[in-house]
Design a protein around this motif. Structure first.
Motif, PDB file in Angstrom:
ATOM      1  N   LEU A  48     -91.444  22.737  44.282  1.00  0.00           N
ATOM      2  CA  LEU A  48     -91.209  21.353  44.693  1.00  0.00           C
ATOM      3  C   LEU A  48     -92.259  20.431  44.085  1.00  0.00           C
ATOM      4  N   LYS A  49     -91.852  19.232  43.744  1.00  0.00           N
ATOM      5  CA  LYS A  49     -92.807  18.207  43.338  1.00  0.00           C
ATOM      6  C   LYS A  49     -93.556  17.672  44.553  1.00  0.00           C
ATOM      7  N   PRO A  50     -94.769  17.147  44.360  1.00  0.00           N
ATOM      8  CA  PRO A  50     -95.400  16.399  45.456  1.00  0.00           C
ATOM      9  C   PRO A  50     -94.525  15.192  45.811  1.00  0.00           C
ATOM     10  N   ASP A  51     -94.529  14.827  47.083  1.00  0.00           N
ATOM     11  CA  ASP A  51     -93.738  13.678  47.543  1.00  0.00           C
ATOM     12  C   ASP A  51     -92.257  13.801  47.160  1.00  0.00           C
ATOM     13  N   HIS A  52     -91.731  15.029  47.264  1.00  0.00           N
ATOM     14  CA  HIS A  52     -90.343  15.298  46.885  1.00  0.00           C
ATOM     15  C   HIS A  52     -89.337  14.689  47.859  1.00  0.00           C
ATOM     16  N   GLY A  53     -89.711  14.565  49.128  1.00  0.00           N
ATOM     17  CA  GLY A  53     -88.820  13.956  50.101  1.00  0.00           C
ATOM     18  C   GLY A  53     -87.740  14.868  50.651  1.00  0.00           C
ATOM     19  N   ILE A  54     -87.703  16.129  50.241  1.00  0.00           N
ATOM     20  CA  ILE A  54     -86.694  17.071  50.748  1.00  0.00           C
ATOM     21  C   ILE A  54     -87.107  17.550  52.139  1.00  0.00           C
ATOM     22  N   SER A  55     -86.147  17.638  53.047  1.00  0.00           N
ATOM     23  CA  SER A  55     -86.424  18.108  54.399  1.00  0.00           C
ATOM     24  C   SER A  55     -86.979  19.533  54.387  1.00  0.00           C
ATOM     25  N   SER A  56     -87.987  19.778  55.229  1.00  0.00           N
ATOM     26  CA  SER A  56     -88.539  21.130  55.314  1.00  0.00           C
ATOM     27  C   SER A  56     -87.551  22.104  55.939  1.00  0.00           C
ATOM     28  N   LEU A  57     -86.505  21.602  56.601  1.00  0.00           N
ATOM     29  CA  LEU A  57     -85.452  22.498  57.099  1.00  0.00           C
ATOM     30  C   LEU A  57     -84.631  23.071  55.949  1.00  0.00           C
ATOM     31  N   VAL A  58     -84.526  22.343  54.833  1.00  0.00           N
ATOM     32  CA  VAL A  58     -83.808  22.842  53.658  1.00  0.00           C
ATOM     33  C   VAL A  58     -84.585  23.988  53.018  1.00  0.00           C
ATOM     34  N   THR A  59     -85.880  23.844  52.908  1.00  0.00           N
ATOM     35  CA  THR A  59     -86.710  24.852  52.239  1.00  0.00           C
ATOM     36  C   THR A  59     -87.201  25.933  53.200  1.00  0.00           C
ATOM     37  N   ALA A  60     -86.922  25.775  54.505  1.00  0.00           N
ATOM     38  CA  ALA A  60     -87.435  26.678  55.539  1.00  0.00           C
ATOM     39  C   ALA A  60     -88.961  26.753  55.464  1.00  0.00           C
ATOM     40  N   GLY A  61     -89.576  25.612  55.139  1.00  0.00           N
ATOM     41  CA  GLY A  61     -91.025  25.531  55.131  1.00  0.00           C
ATOM     42  C   GLY A  61     -91.684  26.046  53.864  1.00  0.00           C
ATOM     43  N   LEU A  62     -90.898  26.533  52.898  1.00  0.00           N
ATOM     44  CA  LEU A  62     -91.463  27.063  51.657  1.00  0.00           C
ATOM     45  C   LEU A  62     -91.755  25.914  50.682  1.00  0.00           C
ATOM     46  N   THR A  63     -92.456  26.239  49.603  1.00  0.00           N
ATOM     47  CA  THR A  63     -92.847  25.214  48.632  1.00  0.00           C
ATOM     48  C   THR A  63     -91.962  25.233  47.396  1.00  0.00           C
ATOM     49  N   THR A  64     -90.813  25.880  47.504  1.00  0.00           N
ATOM     50  CA  THR A  64     -89.865  25.966  46.399  1.00  0.00           C
ATOM     51  C   THR A  64     -88.514  25.419  46.850  1.00  0.00           C
ATOM     52  N   LEU A  65     -87.669  25.100  45.866  1.00  0.00           N
ATOM     53  CA  LEU A  65     -86.346  24.565  46.161  1.00  0.00           C
ATOM     54  C   LEU A  65     -85.327  25.229  45.250  1.00  0.00           C
ATOM     55  N   ALA A  66     -84.183  25.598  45.828  1.00  0.00           N
ATOM     56  CA  ALA A  66     -83.068  26.161  45.068  1.00  0.00           C
ATOM     57  C   ALA A  66     -82.100  25.037  44.729  1.00  0.00           C
ATOM     58  N   VAL A  67     -81.823  24.830  43.444  1.00  0.00           N
ATOM     59  CA  VAL A  67     -80.968  23.725  43.003  1.00  0.00           C
ATOM     60  C   VAL A  67     -79.834  24.249  42.128  1.00  0.00           C
ATOM     61  N   ARG A  68     -78.679  23.567  42.249  1.00  0.00           N
ATOM     62  CA  ARG A  68     -77.499  23.965  41.477  1.00  0.00           C
ATOM     63  C   ARG A  68     -76.643  22.739  41.188  1.00  0.00           C
ATOM     64  N   MET A  69     -76.037  22.731  40.012  1.00  0.00           N
ATOM     65  CA  MET A  69     -75.063  21.709  39.640  1.00  0.00           C
ATOM     66  C   MET A  69     -73.691  22.384  39.628  1.00  0.00           C
ATOM     67  N   PRO A  70     -72.843  22.099  40.634  1.00  0.00           N
ATOM     68  CA  PRO A  70     -71.580  22.828  40.741  1.00  0.00           C
ATOM     69  C   PRO A  70     -70.598  22.451  39.638  1.00  0.00           C
ATOM     70  N   ASP A  71     -69.724  23.401  39.289  1.00  0.00           N
ATOM     71  CA  ASP A  71     -68.735  23.190  38.241  1.00  0.00           C
ATOM     72  C   ASP A  71     -67.403  22.831  38.888  1.00  0.00           C
ATOM     73  N   HIS A  72     -67.375  21.676  39.550  1.00  0.00           N
ATOM     74  CA  HIS A  72     -66.155  21.211  40.210  1.00  0.00           C
ATOM     75  C   HIS A  72     -66.116  19.697  40.114  1.00  0.00           C
ATOM     76  N   PRO A  73     -65.048  19.122  39.548  1.00  0.00           N
ATOM     77  CA  PRO A  73     -65.046  17.671  39.293  1.00  0.00           C
ATOM     78  C   PRO A  73     -65.154  16.829  40.554  1.00  0.00           C
ATOM     79  N   VAL A  74     -64.548  17.267  41.655  1.00  0.00           N
ATOM     80  CA  VAL A  74     -64.602  16.476  42.882  1.00  0.00           C
ATOM     81  C   VAL A  74     -66.005  16.524  43.483  1.00  0.00           C
TER      82      VAL A  74
END
Length: 311
Positions: free
Chosen positions: A98-124
């Motif tokens: 994660l970047k400093p001042d990332h603004g992502i909720s700690s509930l998303v990361t479960a308190g960890l300092t990393t983030l899982a990101v994906r760009m889905p292959d679906h037009p909608v």
């Protein structure tokens, strides 16, 4: 009553507006329908767990509209760029610091300092993400432990009345879950999935490392669950002289998860409050939390935090 939106311009605009307002919206992806929430909004993310009835907090994959959105929240690397150029949009999730001042909720990361990101292959899904302009955390849109939903009807069967809307785009082109690659140090295959290991290694021009045993938490992030370094004492009516107190409801303390006893508010505050109290380097006493609804997930995480520390 959950709104059933069609995947036309109005439906996409409405779904984007609801997400920005903090509502939950089920979105089609190339694999299954995901239950989306603004990844920066802790209350919205807590509502994902409440709607699904999830008994524990685990890291969530954040869906982005493009590489530039991902770069706003994580420390991007040349390796990440190489893999994204080759496989995004698609069934590849990258775990990055994660970047400093990332603004992502700690509930998303479960308190960890990393983030899982994906760009889905679906037009909608991409249209909604682009229109909303926000990162969207989105586990599968089903009750915890039930079969993953591949149609809007599947979503409504379990979640009707519990979420703001479902964006109906017919059946998902059912595929396997995304491959997860950790890019914290050496590129590591955390979970096999829709992008083959061999294809990844061909692009990287070297083998992927295997994960350490027993170090993966859903959705495939390295390292154990976040736990404070301090000792944690549960079901405390008050703090001892040498402790700091994490309150709930009428039991006050140095910090209070929710003075009104609201479990969604308590869940949204959980990791941030634990981090702040841990910085005092004092043992932490925690008030009792009702073991109903989201209280089950809160108590599950608190029990992990209170478990004996190694070493």
């Amino acid at each position: 009553m959950t709104d059933r939106l069609t995947s036309d311009t109005f439906g996409i605009d409405r779904a984007a507006t609801l997400l920005r307002e903090g509502a939950l919206v089920a979105l089609p992806t190339e694999t299954v329908y995901g239950l989306g929430a603004d990844a920066r909004n802790s209350d919205a993310v807590a509502n994902i767990y409440a709607a699904k009835g999830r008994p524990s907090f685990n890291p969530l994959i954040v869906h982005v509209s493009d590489i530039e959105m991902a770069r706003r929240f994580v420390v991007w690397s040349d390796t990440a760029q190489t893999l994204a150029d080759a496989f995004w949009p698609g069934a590849l999730t990258l775990v990055l610091p994660l970047k400093p001042d990332h603004g992502i909720s700690s509930l998303v990361t479960a308190g960890l300092t990393t983030l899982a990101v994906r760009m889905p292959d679906h037009p909608v899904a991409l249209a909604v993400l682009s229109r909303a302009g926000i990162p969207v955390a989105a586990p599968s849109a089903n009750l915890s432990g039930r079969i993953s939903p591949t149609t809007a009807n599947h979503v409504l069967n379990g979640l009707d009345g519990k979420i703001g809307a479902v964006l109906d785009n017919g059946p998902c082109p059912v595929g396997v879950e995304s491959t997860i690659v950790g890019l914290i140090e050496t590129p590591t295959l955390l979970r096999p999935g829709g992008v083959a290991q061999e294809d990844l290694e061909t692009v990287l021009k070297h083998p992927l490392q295997a994960p350490e045993p027993d170090t993966i938490t859903a959705p495939g992030q390295l390292a154990s669950h976040y736990a404070p370094t301090a000792q944690v004492r549960l079901n405390a009516a008050q703090a001892e002289d040498h402790e700091v107190m994490l309150g709930f409801g009428e039991i006050g303390g140095d910090l209070n998860l929710s003075e009104t006893g609201n479990l969604i508010e308590a869940a949204s505050n959980l990791f941030d409050h634990l981090h702040k109290l841990n910085e005092t380097q004092k043992p932490i006493a925690v008030a009792p939390i009702p073991n109903t609804g989201l209280g089950q997930a809160i108590n599950d995480r608190l029990k992990r935090a209170a478990a004996p520390k190694n070493g």
